[in-house]
Design an enzyme around this catalytic site. Structure first.
Site, PDB file in Angstrom:
ATOM      1  N   HIS A  65       0.872  -1.183   0.000  1.00  0.00           N
ATOM      2  CA  HIS A  65       0.000   0.000   0.000  1.00  0.00           C
ATOM      3  C   HIS A  65       0.901   1.223   0.000  1.00  0.00           C
ATOM      4  CE1 HIS A  65       1.125   0.158   4.208  1.00  0.00           C
ATOM      5  NE2 HIS A  65       0.647  -1.061   4.394  1.00  0.00           N
ATOM      6  N   GLU A  66       0.290   2.404   0.073  1.00  0.00           N
ATOM      7  CA  GLU A  66       1.058   3.664  -0.012  1.00  0.00           C
ATOM      8  C   GLU A  66       2.163   3.748   1.050  1.00  0.00           C
ATOM      9  OE1 GLU A  66       1.885   6.519  -1.698  1.00  0.00           O
ATOM     10  OE2 GLU A  66       0.885   5.425  -3.270  1.00  0.00           O
ATOM     11  N   HIS A 109       4.068   1.307   2.148  1.00  0.00           N
ATOM     12  CA  HIS A 109       5.243   0.621   1.587  1.00  0.00           C
ATOM     13  C   HIS A 109       5.862   1.456   0.466  1.00  0.00           C
ATOM     14  CE1 HIS A 109       2.832  -3.016   2.952  1.00  0.00           C
ATOM     15  NE2 HIS A 109       3.996  -3.202   3.561  1.00  0.00           N
ATOM     16  N   ASP A 155       5.444   0.546  12.660  1.00  0.00           N
ATOM     17  CA  ASP A 155       6.007  -0.560  13.447  1.00  0.00           C
ATOM     18  C   ASP A 155       7.211  -0.022  14.222  1.00  0.00           C
ATOM     19  OD1 ASP A 155       4.338  -2.859  12.522  1.00  0.00           O
ATOM     20  OD2 ASP A 155       5.074  -2.151  10.593  1.00  0.00           O
TER      21      ASP A 155
HETATM   22  O1  PAF Z   1       7.136  -5.101   8.733  1.00  0.00           O
HETATM   23  C1  PAF Z   1       7.042  -6.137   8.048  1.00  0.00           C
HETATM   24  O2  PAF Z   1       6.362  -6.178   7.025  1.00  0.00           O
HETATM   25  C2  PAF Z   1       7.782  -7.385   8.494  1.00  0.00           C
HETATM   26  O3  PAF Z   1       7.796  -7.491   9.866  1.00  0.00           O
HETATM   27  C3  PAF Z   1       9.204  -7.496   7.913  1.00  0.00           C
HETATM   28  C4  PAF Z   1      10.084  -6.353   8.407  1.00  0.00           C
HETATM   29  C5  PAF Z   1       9.138  -7.466   6.391  1.00  0.00           C
HETATM   30  C6  PAF Z   1       9.841  -8.808   8.350  1.00  0.00           C
HETATM   31  O4  PAF Z   1       9.104  -9.901   7.924  1.00  0.00           O
END
Ligand code: PAF
Length: 290
Positions: free
Chosen positions: A39-40, A42, A155
């Site tokens: 999504h945006e 990422h 996160d």
């Molecule tokens: O944040 C995420 O999407 C996941 O925890 C990661 C960093 C790709 C590890 O699997």
């Protein structure tokens, strides 16, 4: 703008083969680790990598070892075709989408445990989660050997865990943390938002409302962390069937709880709306706000 889909590789051998020439040419390599369902949020990481690096790799891998036994591994959205189309609009040079067998071949037995920063909040609610995250991210760092890697502030604790792991294990990578990307109404973008029914999607706005309230209270001079958390709880509990895992006001480096909002403070929360567990956070900057 380049709009053809990026090259896709699925094995570590192919990945290393692609990267050999890139490294030989002295190019700076950026890595955006993802679990797909892009999504945006990422795409903002992908754009940051493209802006700072000469060559960008996006990994797409739903890492089973970071899911608990009762979590959503089986139903986690897998949308590779659509992800590749989205990446075609950003500058991505290579997508690495390995299988489970490629990442965890038979006999895999080494795990990375990060210290105290992995223990509270998500670590307490999701035992083993950060062990799985730290292990797969270290493996991705070793596979790609990026100069910089990009993570989202949504996160927040994960970024701290990865920074600690990279520093402690001498991984020569710059860990970049990019701002949370929100929907126009404030909901933090997340691959899990697609689980929400229209009603739950509306109810999920209480997370952002709670964080906004915390910011307003701090800006108005409230310094008592328990008072802020209680007011947040009240607003979140206005959503039918919201189940709060935690609302925490903590030190942004150590994640130790704070009683008084004296310096920069992280407000982090995890709330289940219907059956979807959502996390969000913001930083209170009392010096700047009051
Ligand atoms: O944040 C995420 O999407 C996941 O925890 C990661 C960093 C790709 C590890 O699997």
């Amino acid at each position: 703008m380049n709009s053809s889909p990026p090259k896709l590789v699925t094995t570590v051998a192919q990945l290393r083969e692609e990267l050999r020439a890139v490294r030989r040419a002295g190019k700076r390599i950026g890595l955006v680790p993802t679990m797909g369902a892009l999504h945006e949020g990422h795409l903002s990481l992908v754009r940051a990598a493209a802006a700072e690096c000469d060559y960008s790799v996006v990994s797409i891998y739903v890492n089973p070892s970071q899911f608990g036994p009762s979590e959503d591994l089986a139903k986690y959205p897998r949308t590779l075709h659509n992800d590749l189309a989205l990446l075609a609009g950003c500058r991505t040079d290579l997508v690495f989408a390995p299988s489970d067998g490629e990442v965890y071949p038979r006999g895999h037995a080494t795990w990375v445990e990060v210290g105290p920063v992995a223990a509270p909040l998500e670590g307490a609610c999701r035992p083993g989660h950060f062990r799985g995250v730290a292990t797969v991210v270290l493996k991705l760092f070793n596979m790609v050997q990026p100069d910089a890697a990009y993570f989202g502030q949504k996160d927040y604790q994960q970024a701290l865990v990865i920074r600690r792991m990279a520093a402690d294990l001498d991984v020569p990578v710059a860990v970049r943390v990019c701002p949370i990307v929100r929907e126009p109404d404030g909901l933090a973008m997340s691959s899990r938002n697609r689980y929400l029914s229209p009603t739950a999607r509306q109810r999920a706005l209480v997370l952002w409302k709670g964080l906004q309230l915390a910011q307003e209270l701090a800006a108005g001079g409230e310094r008592n962390a328990a008072v802020i958390a209680t007011r947040m709880r009240e607003i979140i509990e206005t959503a039918a069937d919201a189940r709060i895992d935690y609302i925490a006001l903590v030190d942004p480096e150590t994640l130790a709880p704070v009683d008084v909002v004296a310096g920069q403070t992280l407000v982090a929360l995890a709330v289940k709306i219907e059956n979807t567990r959502l996390i969000d956070n913001c930083l209170l900057e009392p010096g700047r706000l009051s």
